[in-house]
Design a protein around this motif. Sequence first.
Motif, mmCIF file in Angstrom:
data_model
loop_
_atom_site.group_PDB
_atom_site.id
_atom_site.type_symbol
_atom_site.label_atom_id
_atom_site.label_comp_id
_atom_site.label_asym_id
_atom_site.label_seq_id
_atom_site.Cartn_x
_atom_site.Cartn_y
_atom_site.Cartn_z
ATOM 1 N N ALA A 69 0.600 -1.247 -0.080
ATOM 2 C CA ALA A 69 -0.009 -0.127 0.127
ATOM 3 C C ALA A 69 0.757 1.316 -0.123
ATOM 4 N N ALA A 70 2.081 1.078 0.450
ATOM 5 C CA ALA A 70 2.930 2.247 0.585
ATOM 6 C C ALA A 70 3.365 2.918 -0.775
ATOM 7 N N THR A 71 3.079 1.827 -1.830
ATOM 8 C CA THR A 71 3.540 2.169 -3.279
ATOM 9 C C THR A 71 2.767 3.763 -3.688
ATOM 10 N N LYS A 72 1.630 3.945 -3.181
ATOM 11 C CA LYS A 72 0.826 4.938 -3.614
ATOM 12 C C LYS A 72 1.505 6.112 -3.768
ATOM 13 N N GLU A 116 9.776 -1.204 2.206
ATOM 14 C CA GLU A 116 10.058 -1.606 3.512
ATOM 15 C C GLU A 116 11.522 -0.981 3.753
ATOM 16 N N LEU A 117 12.522 -1.249 3.000
ATOM 17 C CA LEU A 117 13.887 -0.539 3.098
ATOM 18 C C LEU A 117 13.743 0.844 3.180
ATOM 19 N N LEU A 118 12.986 1.226 2.206
ATOM 20 C CA LEU A 118 12.922 2.734 1.987
ATOM 21 C C LEU A 118 12.025 3.520 3.125
ATOM 22 N N SER A 170 3.716 -3.677 -13.638
ATOM 23 C CA SER A 170 2.371 -3.745 -13.588
ATOM 24 C C SER A 170 1.696 -3.803 -12.118
ATOM 25 N N GLU A 171 2.810 -3.947 -10.910
ATOM 26 C CA GLU A 171 2.383 -4.223 -9.831
ATOM 27 C C GLU A 171 2.378 -2.630 -9.157
ATOM 28 N N ILE A 172 3.536 -2.103 -9.461
ATOM 29 C CA ILE A 172 3.540 -0.704 -9.021
ATOM 30 C C ILE A 172 2.460 0.192 -9.671
ATOM 31 N N LEU A 173 2.111 0.027 -10.994
ATOM 32 C CA LEU A 173 0.777 0.913 -11.389
ATOM 33 C C LEU A 173 -0.420 0.217 -10.705
ATOM 34 N N ALA A 174 -0.493 -1.037 -10.426
ATOM 35 C CA ALA A 174 -1.858 -1.342 -9.955
ATOM 36 C C ALA A 174 -1.950 -0.887 -8.324
ATOM 37 N N HIS A 175 -1.048 -0.595 -7.869
ATOM 38 C CA HIS A 175 -1.025 0.037 -6.536
ATOM 39 C C HIS A 175 -0.539 1.637 -6.404
ATOM 40 N N GLY A 176 -0.695 2.142 -7.538
ATOM 41 C CA GLY A 176 -0.898 3.768 -7.568
ATOM 42 C C GLY A 176 0.459 4.477 -7.299
#
Length: 357
Positions: free
Chosen positions: A5-8, A327-329, A30-36
Amino acid sequence: MDYLAATKQKKYLMYISQNYSYAILRPLQSEILAHGGQVRWFLEGDNVTPDFLASDELSLTSIEQIKKWCPDVVFAPANIIPTFIPGLKVAIFHGFDAGKLNSKGQNDHFKIRGCFDLYCTQGPNTTHPFQQLEKKHDFFKVVETGWPTLDPFFNSNTKNQYINTNDPRKTLLICSTFSRKLSLAPKLYEQIKSFSEQGKWRILMQFHPKMPSELVAKYQALENNNLTFIETDNVLPLLQAADIMLCDTSSILLMFILQRKPVVTFCNQNPGRHLIDITDPDKVEAAIDYALTYPAQLMSDIDEFCQQLHPYHDGLSSQRVLAAANELLLTNPKLKAKPLNLIRNFKMRKKLNYWRW
């Protein structure tokens, strides 16, 4: 915390220098875009083709643009990356560890060049060595995630253009690395030419992008109803279409074997029970015939090997990579400073023609 969720609204840069890297990073995109999240691509050097970018994929064309956009995370399927660009640097790997040794007898897969903050490993047989290196150096983290490249392998339902349901023959995929020392291409030409003429199998051929052009042309000239030479930025459909592979020491054989299909290798640098390795060109055909019987002991050895290589079959490695990077970020653990790498960074600045600080 839900690190996906932190991708947004975060920014992610795909840093590539070879055409095969598109297929490596697209499942992650694809995963990055799907999570905003936001994604941009940076294409380094002449070995990567801008035309392979899809119409909806956005690129940055200079280091100045990268710095202005200021990515939170940079993903790279490469050995090195400029440390002078912003963002957490994440190593994705451009292939599996095929056991190739450099001129000093060292395995480059485990060489630490001081460029990355996080290594996302593919399975236990690479995770454990990298964890030992993590303890030794203490300027990066290691998380076993599986390889994003393979997500479509395990969840793709799209039609495969390389499968011919009207041809009852077994399909042989021949792949080769580019190193003259390791490549089967200059050593098995007469045998492969004979295979293409006799028509026992339907043959698909694909070479590493760095293969010498004269060898590529020589094999392209063999094309007929029995043999098709293919150049592509996405090898997964090729791997799925074949019943068996003939290879050398190219890491692509490890992607193929994850399907639990046999591989015949010629003079492999790191042979094991999971491979049928041949050193005599005249015995290659018999080895292929034997492999196509799917011998029980060989198939058991392949399964055991694959559990160590890449135990994930859920198609969710991209999610694990993205969560590990986030998580590391966000946790920002105290790590030692990376080496200055003055010579390497000078070479990268020269290559990229970037001299601002």
